[in-house]
Design a protein around this motif. Structure first.
Motif, mmCIF file in Angstrom:
data_model
loop_
_atom_site.group_PDB
_atom_site.id
_atom_site.type_symbol
_atom_site.label_atom_id
_atom_site.label_comp_id
_atom_site.label_asym_id
_atom_site.label_seq_id
_atom_site.Cartn_x
_atom_site.Cartn_y
_atom_site.Cartn_z
ATOM 1 N N LEU A 183 -11.370 0.921 -8.512
ATOM 2 C CA LEU A 183 -10.159 0.824 -9.326
ATOM 3 C C LEU A 183 -8.992 1.472 -8.590
ATOM 4 C CD1 LEU A 183 -11.749 1.786 -12.750
ATOM 5 C CD2 LEU A 183 -10.972 -0.483 -12.083
ATOM 6 N N ARG A 184 -7.894 0.733 -8.462
ATOM 7 C CA ARG A 184 -6.714 1.232 -7.767
ATOM 8 C C ARG A 184 -5.513 1.216 -8.708
ATOM 9 N NH1 ARG A 184 -5.836 -2.694 -4.791
ATOM 10 N NH2 ARG A 184 -3.899 -3.341 -5.760
ATOM 11 N N ALA A 185 -4.657 2.198 -8.579
ATOM 12 C CA ALA A 185 -3.478 2.293 -9.439
ATOM 13 C C ALA A 185 -2.608 1.051 -9.279
ATOM 14 C CB ALA A 185 -2.681 3.547 -9.114
ATOM 15 N N SER A 186 -2.170 0.488 -10.390
ATOM 16 C CA SER A 186 -1.385 -0.749 -10.370
ATOM 17 C C SER A 186 0.024 -0.545 -9.836
ATOM 18 C CB SER A 186 -1.309 -1.334 -11.787
ATOM 19 O OG SER A 186 -2.592 -1.652 -12.268
ATOM 20 N N ASP A 187 0.476 0.702 -9.775
ATOM 21 C CA ASP A 187 1.823 0.962 -9.282
ATOM 22 C C ASP A 187 1.856 1.291 -7.791
ATOM 23 O OD1 ASP A 187 1.985 4.274 -9.187
ATOM 24 O OD2 ASP A 187 0.581 3.463 -10.647
ATOM 25 N N VAL A 188 0.702 1.247 -7.133
ATOM 26 C CA VAL A 188 0.642 1.516 -5.697
ATOM 27 C C VAL A 188 0.795 0.198 -4.947
ATOM 28 C CG1 VAL A 188 -0.823 2.322 -3.807
ATOM 29 C CG2 VAL A 188 -0.782 3.560 -5.970
ATOM 30 N N VAL A 189 1.651 0.203 -3.915
ATOM 31 C CA VAL A 189 2.041 -1.042 -3.252
ATOM 32 C C VAL A 189 1.276 -1.263 -1.947
ATOM 33 C CG1 VAL A 189 4.107 -2.384 -2.917
ATOM 34 C CG2 VAL A 189 4.292 -0.145 -3.911
ATOM 35 N N ARG A 190 0.950 -2.532 -1.648
ATOM 36 C CA ARG A 190 0.326 -2.894 -0.371
ATOM 37 C C ARG A 190 1.219 -3.865 0.384
ATOM 38 N NH1 ARG A 190 -5.396 -5.232 -1.874
ATOM 39 N NH2 ARG A 190 -4.017 -6.373 -3.270
ATOM 40 N N ASP A 191 1.267 -3.710 1.703
ATOM 41 C CA ASP A 191 2.103 -4.576 2.529
ATOM 42 C C ASP A 191 1.628 -6.024 2.476
ATOM 43 O OD1 ASP A 191 3.674 -2.479 3.341
ATOM 44 O OD2 ASP A 191 2.372 -2.003 5.042
ATOM 45 N N GLN A 192 2.614 -6.944 2.467
ATOM 46 C CA GLN A 192 2.327 -8.376 2.458
ATOM 47 C C GLN A 192 3.083 -9.051 3.593
ATOM 48 O OE1 GLN A 192 0.175 -10.066 0.196
ATOM 49 N NE2 GLN A 192 -0.363 -7.922 -0.159
ATOM 50 N N ASP A 193 2.508 -10.126 4.126
ATOM 51 C CA ASP A 193 3.150 -10.858 5.223
ATOM 52 C C ASP A 193 4.343 -11.673 4.740
ATOM 53 O OD1 ASP A 193 1.301 -9.873 7.012
ATOM 54 O OD2 ASP A 193 -0.083 -11.550 6.690
ATOM 55 N N ASP A 194 4.226 -12.220 3.541
ATOM 56 C CA ASP A 194 5.261 -13.091 2.994
ATOM 57 C C ASP A 194 6.350 -12.241 2.338
ATOM 58 O OD1 ASP A 194 6.279 -14.667 0.390
ATOM 59 O OD2 ASP A 194 5.821 -16.101 1.987
ATOM 60 N N ALA A 195 7.592 -12.443 2.753
ATOM 61 C CA ALA A 195 8.697 -11.632 2.253
ATOM 62 C C ALA A 195 8.909 -11.821 0.757
ATOM 63 C CB ALA A 195 9.979 -11.970 3.012
ATOM 64 N N GLU A 196 8.756 -13.064 0.269
ATOM 65 C CA GLU A 196 8.949 -13.309 -1.161
ATOM 66 C C GLU A 196 7.888 -12.598 -1.987
ATOM 67 O OE1 GLU A 196 9.236 -17.070 -4.310
ATOM 68 O OE2 GLU A 196 9.151 -17.435 -2.146
ATOM 69 N N GLN A 197 6.619 -12.683 -1.538
ATOM 70 C CA GLN A 197 5.555 -11.974 -2.248
ATOM 71 C C GLN A 197 5.774 -10.460 -2.192
ATOM 72 O OE1 GLN A 197 1.869 -13.322 -0.513
ATOM 73 N NE2 GLN A 197 1.667 -14.968 -2.004
ATOM 74 N N GLN A 198 6.253 -9.998 -1.055
ATOM 75 C CA GLN A 198 6.514 -8.567 -0.914
ATOM 76 C C GLN A 198 7.562 -8.115 -1.937
ATOM 77 O OE1 GLN A 198 5.066 -6.554 1.434
ATOM 78 N NE2 GLN A 198 6.211 -4.697 0.961
ATOM 79 N N GLY A 199 8.629 -8.888 -2.070
ATOM 80 C CA GLY A 199 9.664 -8.536 -3.030
ATOM 81 C C GLY A 199 9.152 -8.540 -4.454
ATOM 82 N N ARG A 200 8.369 -9.569 -4.800
ATOM 83 C CA ARG A 200 7.809 -9.637 -6.158
ATOM 84 C C ARG A 200 6.861 -8.475 -6.407
ATOM 85 N NH1 ARG A 200 5.087 -15.305 -6.715
ATOM 86 N NH2 ARG A 200 4.509 -14.398 -8.727
ATOM 87 N N ALA A 201 6.073 -8.151 -5.377
ATOM 88 C CA ALA A 201 5.130 -7.053 -5.516
ATOM 89 C C ALA A 201 5.845 -5.729 -5.741
ATOM 90 C CB ALA A 201 4.239 -6.974 -4.276
ATOM 91 N N GLU A 202 6.902 -5.507 -4.986
ATOM 92 C CA GLU A 202 7.643 -4.253 -5.141
ATOM 93 C C GLU A 202 8.324 -4.178 -6.504
ATOM 94 O OE1 GLU A 202 10.191 -4.262 -1.765
ATOM 95 O OE2 GLU A 202 8.611 -3.622 -0.370
ATOM 96 N N ASP A 203 8.838 -5.307 -6.968
ATOM 97 C CA ASP A 203 9.451 -5.338 -8.302
ATOM 98 C C ASP A 203 8.428 -5.007 -9.378
ATOM 99 O OD1 ASP A 203 11.888 -5.985 -7.224
ATOM 100 O OD2 ASP A 203 11.746 -8.137 -7.661
ATOM 101 N N LYS A 224 0.775 -1.221 0.000
ATOM 102 C CA LYS A 224 0.000 0.000 0.000
ATOM 103 C C LYS A 224 0.808 1.272 0.000
ATOM 104 C CE LYS A 224 -4.486 0.290 1.407
ATOM 105 N NZ LYS A 224 -5.564 0.166 2.038
ATOM 106 N N SER A 225 2.008 1.339 -0.240
ATOM 107 C CA SER A 225 2.728 2.594 -0.249
ATOM 108 C C SER A 225 3.733 2.545 -1.375
ATOM 109 C CB SER A 225 3.440 2.806 1.078
ATOM 110 O OG SER A 225 4.474 1.906 1.195
#
Length: 206
Positions: free
Chosen positions: A51-71, A34-35
């Motif tokens: 509708l939410r912007a695709s480039d806006v990030v949301r926090d994830q519990d799983d570190a691997e998913q978080q990294g993929r999401a940020e990428d 989310k940030s």
């Protein structure tokens, strides 16, 4: 069906297929945190209809998913920035690009804003009566909605004299344009009807 009608169908089916593929590519955004990230000028983080912007990030519990999401978010911002830069080169005017979608990946909209006056909107050439190609409804249509104009794309043409099937009443994809205050607002999306699309553009133009 005439050769003209047959010829128009692959173009629109390919276009719709491309939108679906793009939607699948953006599927990762459901996991986005989310940030984060630069945002295009004048385009908000969210639009009506969930509708939410695709480039806006949301926090994830799983570190691997978080990294993929940020990428992915970073890559999406790059796509937006590249699109805006190319539009600015083409039209010699400031531009912004941003893509949005809902949580279910059913509705998607890419918004472009270019600070130049809107001209005639003819993405598929001039419209014509579908009866000339023995159709009740062609695979594309051009309609005026409020102060905007939308090109609607359907999966299949409807033969002349037949009713439009209920499951084919809504377009598979659409493009809409609105001119306001010396700027051109466009939406290219799926899962929306023309009224919703123009309402979004009018809200951005206000």
């Amino acid at each position: 069906m005439t050769d003209s009608a047959r010829g128009s169908r692959p173009f629109v089916l390919g276009l719709v297929g491309g939108i679906v593929v793009l939607g699948l590519l953006f599927a990762f955004t459901v996991l986005l945190p989310k940030s984060g990230g630069g945002e295009p000028d004048a385009l908000p983080d969210s639009l009506p209809g969930g509708l939410r912007a695709s480039d806006v990030v949301r926090d994830q519990d799983d570190a691997e998913q978080q990294g993929r999401a940020e990428d992915f978010a970073e890559r999406q911002r790059g796509v937006n920035e590249s699109g805006a830069e190319q539009l600015e080169e083409l039209f010699d005017a400031p531009a912004a690009v941003r893509t949005y979608q809902d949580e279910q990946l059913q509705r998607q909209a890419t918004i472009t804003v270019v600070e130049t006056g809107a001209g005639p909107f003819l993405p598929n050439g001039p419209p014509f009566d579908p009866a000339f190609v023995d159709l009740e409804r062609n695979v594309s249509d051009l309609v005026k909605v409020g102060d905007g104009v939308c090109a609607l794309y359907y999966q299949q043409p409807v033969p002349e004299g037949q009713d439009v099937p209920a499951d084919q009443d809504q377009p598979q994809a659409l493009q809409c344009q609105l001119g306001a205050d010396g700027a051109t607002y466009q939406l290219f999306g799926r899962g929306l009807d023309a009224d919703e699309a123009v309402e979004i553009l009018e809200g951005l133009a206000d």
